[in-house]
Structure formats: C-alpha cells, structure tokens
Scaffold this motif. Structure first.
Motif, PDB file in Angstrom:
ATOM      1  N   ASP A   9       0.833  -1.204   0.000  1.00  0.00           N
ATOM      2  CA  ASP A   9       0.000   0.000   0.000  1.00  0.00           C
ATOM      3  C   ASP A   9       0.867   1.253   0.000  1.00  0.00           C
ATOM      4  N   LEU A  10       1.933   1.250   0.795  1.00  0.00           N
ATOM      5  CA  LEU A  10       2.836   2.395   0.849  1.00  0.00           C
ATOM      6  C   LEU A  10       3.584   2.560  -0.468  1.00  0.00           C
ATOM      7  N   ALA A  11       4.039   1.446  -1.059  1.00  0.00           N
ATOM      8  CA  ALA A  11       4.766   1.513  -2.329  1.00  0.00           C
ATOM      9  C   ALA A  11       3.876   2.054  -3.444  1.00  0.00           C
ATOM     10  N   GLU A  12       2.612   1.636  -3.463  1.00  0.00           N
ATOM     11  CA  GLU A  12       1.680   2.137  -4.494  1.00  0.00           C
ATOM     12  C   GLU A  12       1.523   3.645  -4.383  1.00  0.00           C
ATOM     13  N   TYR A  13       1.480   4.150  -3.156  1.00  0.00           N
ATOM     14  CA  TYR A  13       1.311   5.588  -2.975  1.00  0.00           C
ATOM     15  C   TYR A  13       2.603   6.356  -3.246  1.00  0.00           C
ATOM     16  N   ALA A  14       3.726   5.800  -2.805  1.00  0.00           N
ATOM     17  CA  ALA A  14       4.989   6.537  -2.868  1.00  0.00           C
ATOM     18  C   ALA A  14       5.637   6.524  -4.252  1.00  0.00           C
ATOM     19  N   GLN A  15       5.527   5.404  -4.977  1.00  0.00           N
ATOM     20  CA  GLN A  15       6.245   5.348  -6.257  1.00  0.00           C
ATOM     21  C   GLN A  15       5.553   4.539  -7.332  1.00  0.00           C
ATOM     22  N   GLY A  16       4.431   3.949  -7.035  1.00  0.00           N
ATOM     23  CA  GLY A  16       3.690   3.211  -8.045  1.00  0.00           C
ATOM     24  C   GLY A  16       4.089   1.749  -8.123  1.00  0.00           C
ATOM     25  N   VAL A  17       3.140   0.908  -8.513  1.00  0.00           N
ATOM     26  CA  VAL A  17       3.349  -0.528  -8.642  1.00  0.00           C
ATOM     27  C   VAL A  17       2.803  -0.972  -9.992  1.00  0.00           C
ATOM     28  N   GLU A  18       3.519  -1.871 -10.664  1.00  0.00           N
ATOM     29  CA  GLU A  18       3.104  -2.364 -11.977  1.00  0.00           C
ATOM     30  C   GLU A  18       2.713  -3.834 -11.884  1.00  0.00           C
ATOM     31  N   GLU A  19       1.701  -4.229 -12.637  1.00  0.00           N
ATOM     32  CA  GLU A  19       1.187  -5.589 -12.614  1.00  0.00           C
ATOM     33  C   GLU A  19       1.556  -6.328 -13.895  1.00  0.00           C
ATOM     34  N   TYR A  20       2.034  -7.582 -13.751  1.00  0.00           N
ATOM     35  CA  TYR A  20       2.437  -8.386 -14.900  1.00  0.00           C
ATOM     36  C   TYR A  20       1.925  -9.816 -14.745  1.00  0.00           C
ATOM     37  N   PRO A  21       1.530 -10.452 -15.860  1.00  0.00           N
ATOM     38  CA  PRO A  21       1.166 -11.870 -15.803  1.00  0.00           C
ATOM     39  C   PRO A  21       2.423 -12.735 -15.752  1.00  0.00           C
ATOM     40  N   VAL A  22       2.348 -13.871 -15.049  1.00  0.00           N
ATOM     41  CA  VAL A  22       3.475 -14.796 -14.978  1.00  0.00           C
ATOM     42  C   VAL A  22       3.379 -15.787 -16.134  1.00  0.00           C
ATOM     43  N   THR A  23       4.446 -15.867 -16.924  1.00  0.00           N
ATOM     44  CA  THR A  23       4.490 -16.832 -18.025  1.00  0.00           C
ATOM     45  C   THR A  23       5.023 -18.175 -17.533  1.00  0.00           C
ATOM     46  N   THR A  24       6.188 -18.149 -16.844  1.00  0.00           N
ATOM     47  CA  THR A  24       6.753 -19.372 -16.273  1.00  0.00           C
ATOM     48  C   THR A  24       7.382 -19.059 -14.918  1.00  0.00           C
ATOM     49  N   TYR A  25       7.501 -20.124 -14.115  1.00  0.00           N
ATOM     50  CA  TYR A  25       8.194 -20.016 -12.830  1.00  0.00           C
ATOM     51  C   TYR A  25       8.985 -21.294 -12.595  1.00  0.00           C
ATOM     52  N   ASN A  26      10.269 -21.165 -12.283  1.00  0.00           N
ATOM     53  CA  ASN A  26      11.139 -22.307 -12.022  1.00  0.00           C
ATOM     54  C   ASN A  26      11.537 -22.279 -10.547  1.00  0.00           C
ATOM     55  N   PRO A  27      10.971 -23.169  -9.722  1.00  0.00           N
ATOM     56  CA  PRO A  27      11.285 -23.151  -8.286  1.00  0.00           C
ATOM     57  C   PRO A  27      12.736 -23.520  -7.977  1.00  0.00           C
ATOM     58  N   ALA A  28      13.398 -24.226  -8.909  1.00  0.00           N
ATOM     59  CA  ALA A  28      14.790 -24.619  -8.680  1.00  0.00           C
ATOM     60  C   ALA A  28      15.731 -23.422  -8.770  1.00  0.00           C
ATOM     61  N   THR A  29      15.458 -22.543  -9.721  1.00  0.00           N
ATOM     62  CA  THR A  29      16.326 -21.377  -9.927  1.00  0.00           C
ATOM     63  C   THR A  29      15.713 -20.088  -9.393  1.00  0.00           C
ATOM     64  N   LEU A  30      14.455 -20.170  -8.921  1.00  0.00           N
ATOM     65  CA  LEU A  30      13.700 -19.003  -8.432  1.00  0.00           C
ATOM     66  C   LEU A  30      13.547 -17.947  -9.523  1.00  0.00           C
ATOM     67  N   SER A  31      13.454 -18.427 -10.748  1.00  0.00           N
ATOM     68  CA  SER A  31      13.338 -17.532 -11.898  1.00  0.00           C
ATOM     69  C   SER A  31      11.885 -17.419 -12.346  1.00  0.00           C
ATOM     70  N   ILE A  32      11.470 -16.207 -12.624  1.00  0.00           N
ATOM     71  CA  ILE A  32      10.120 -15.918 -13.117  1.00  0.00           C
ATOM     72  C   ILE A  32      10.249 -15.217 -14.465  1.00  0.00           C
ATOM     73  N   THR A  33       9.454 -15.638 -15.422  1.00  0.00           N
ATOM     74  CA  THR A  33       9.437 -14.930 -16.701  1.00  0.00           C
ATOM     75  C   THR A  33       8.049 -14.386 -16.968  1.00  0.00           C
ATOM     76  N   SER A  34       8.015 -13.272 -17.665  1.00  0.00           N
ATOM     77  CA  SER A  34       6.762 -12.672 -18.111  1.00  0.00           C
ATOM     78  C   SER A  34       7.028 -12.020 -19.449  1.00  0.00           C
ATOM     79  N   ALA A  35       6.275 -12.442 -20.455  1.00  0.00           N
ATOM     80  CA  ALA A  35       6.471 -11.877 -21.791  1.00  0.00           C
ATOM     81  C   ALA A  35       6.276 -10.369 -21.786  1.00  0.00           C
ATOM     82  N   SER A  36       5.437  -9.879 -20.888  1.00  0.00           N
ATOM     83  CA  SER A  36       5.163  -8.441 -20.824  1.00  0.00           C
ATOM     84  C   SER A  36       6.338  -7.640 -20.291  1.00  0.00           C
ATOM     85  N   LEU A  37       7.314  -8.336 -19.683  1.00  0.00           N
ATOM     86  CA  LEU A  37       8.469  -7.652 -19.101  1.00  0.00           C
ATOM     87  C   LEU A  37       9.590  -7.425 -20.091  1.00  0.00           C
ATOM     88  N   SER A  38       9.494  -7.988 -21.271  1.00  0.00           N
ATOM     89  CA  SER A  38      10.586  -7.928 -22.235  1.00  0.00           C
ATOM     90  C   SER A  38      11.053  -6.496 -22.470  1.00  0.00           C
TER      91      SER A  38
END
Length: 265
Positions: A9-38
């Motif tokens: 809530d504080l971050a949204e007010y102070a500097q904004g927050v962006e929303e992205y869909p998750v494309t893949t998540y690898n629990p072994a490497t803790l890596s998340i990909t989102s095509a929208s982040l390219s």
C-alpha cells in the motif's frame, strides 16, 4: 493484514506498482518470466515483487536480478501455489527494507488495546502486582460475575493504580473467590517482520501517510541532494499528519478510561 500488505500500500502511494502476468516459474532457480516484461527489467534489480497466495494473503519477495523478460527472487513461492500475477516496484526510490523500516517506525509507537486475564480475585486481597505485559495506561478493570445461571465480565469502578500495583476496593463479597480479573490497557503495537500479522485495529490510511513521511525524512537525512523535491514531499506528508491529529487518529480507536470512585484509606 500483514506487513507485506502495508508495504504494498505504501509503495503504491509513494512510487507506483506495476502488474504483470506470470508466463513461467522455475522453483529450482527461483526464476520468473513474463512476456510483458521484455525490455523493461533493467530497472527492477533490487526492487520488490508482491503476489497474492490462494488464501488471499499478500506476500513479498526481493528481486535479486532482472534481465530480458526474467526476474530472479530471493526465496521461492509457497509450495503448491500457482501464481498467475505479480506486482512489481523498482528499488528506486525505495526498496523493501526501506518500506519496512518506514512502517515499523510508525508501528513501534502506534497505540493499540491490550488485554490481560491472568489475575484472579481474592476476597482477602486488595493489592495485586500488575502482570509484566500490562502498561500503566489502564483503561478498564472487569471481574467475572455469575448471575441467573450466566456469567459475564462486570466493569468495576472500584480500583486505582499505585506504583505498578492494582488496588481493588469495595465489597469483597461481590465476586466469587478466584474469579478472573480482566484488565484493558493501552500498549504500543511494536515492530513486525514482513509476513507477520498486524493488529486489525491499526488504521491502514494512517500507516500509509506516516510511513510516507518517514520515507522522505530518511531520504532528506541521507541523500537530500539526490532528490531536490524531497523536502516538498516531506512537508506534504506533514500536512497529513496534522489532519490525523485533528481527527484524533489513532487515539479515537482506543477505549476511553472508565470513571472510578475515589478511594480513601
């Protein structure tokens, strides 16, 4: 409500927050990909990632690195959880530790009600040592009462506080021996870690604006020259502080102290 929710809530007010869909998540490497982040991840290293689990609880993770359309977080998602959406805020101007610190500075002194029922009434005892957790700001004393096949806590007007001693006077035969004594008192909320629960009486709006003030107070103290408008933003938050003061927040949420009948020895 936990600290992660307040930080979001504080971050949204102070500097904004962006929303992205998750494309893949690898629990072994803790890596998340989102095509929208390219092409946009360069600003997110060291930033904060939030997600909502299947129980509706907000969680936070620190983004260790970001490249292309991938992010690497500092700890895994809960086992068995499928996260479809993430919320991200960059580390500049404020990373997760800064948000936590700003909020905890408020929570450390934020007044809430506390309750204690560890004392028991004795007809031949008038003075009781206060339990360690009970502060000197006692608002109400109640003693368990039995009447007409039911029991309830009866508010007592016959008590006073004397040097960490609770003195109960009046007729000793009004209550049963060993009846529980309930003490309502004001205490500071205290610090919380990122996923610990916050007392439900805490005013979220108050935490947002007072946390905002702390963010810019710290920025002014540490690197004022890097943000020439930091003082203006701090003064803006001071105006909110005055508005809360005028509305008697957070004191308005506290139990008012009961009237008591004077005791003469």
């Amino acid at each position: 409500m936990n600290l992660a929710e307040l930080a979001l809530d504080l971050a949204e007010y102070a500097q904004g927050v962006e929303e992205y869909p998750v494309t893949t998540y690898n629990p072994a490497t803790l890596s998340i990909t989102s095509a929208s982040l390219s092409g946009r991840t360069g600003e997110y290293g060291g930033g904060t990632l939030w997600f909502v689990d299947s129980n509706g609880v907000i969680n936070a993770r620190i983004i260790k690195s970001a490249s292309g359309s991938s992010l690497t977080i500092d700890s895994p998602f809960p086992i068995g959880e499928t996260i479809n959406t993430i919320l991200i805020t960059p580390s500049m101007d404020f990373d997760l530790p800064a948000l936590e610190s700003a909020i905890n500075t408020v929570l450390t002194v934020y007044p809430i009600m506390g309750y204690d029922e560890s004392l028991q009434f004795h007809r031949d005892v008038h003075t009781y040592d206060l339990p360690e957790q009970v502060t000197n700001d006692i608002r109400r004393v109640e003693i368990l009462q039995h009447a007409y096949n039911c029991q309830y806590y009866e508010v007592s007007c016959y008590w006073k506080l004397d040097n960490r001693k609770l003195v109960i006077y009046g007729s000793p035969y009004r209550y049963e021996e060993l009846a529980p004594i309930r003490i309502s008192f004001v205490k500071p909320h205290g610090r919380r870690s990122i996923h610990e629960e916050i007392d439900p009486s805490v005013n979220k709006e108050y935490i947002r604006y007072m946390g905002y003030m702390n963010l810019y107070r710290n920025q002014i103290q540490k690197r004022h020259k890097d943000n020439p408008i930091a003082m203006d933003l701090f003064n803006e938050s001071k105006n909110y502080e005055q508005q809360f003061f005028n509305r008697h927040i957070p004191e308005v949420y506290l139990l008012k102290k009961d009237m008591t009948i004077p005791y003469w020895e």
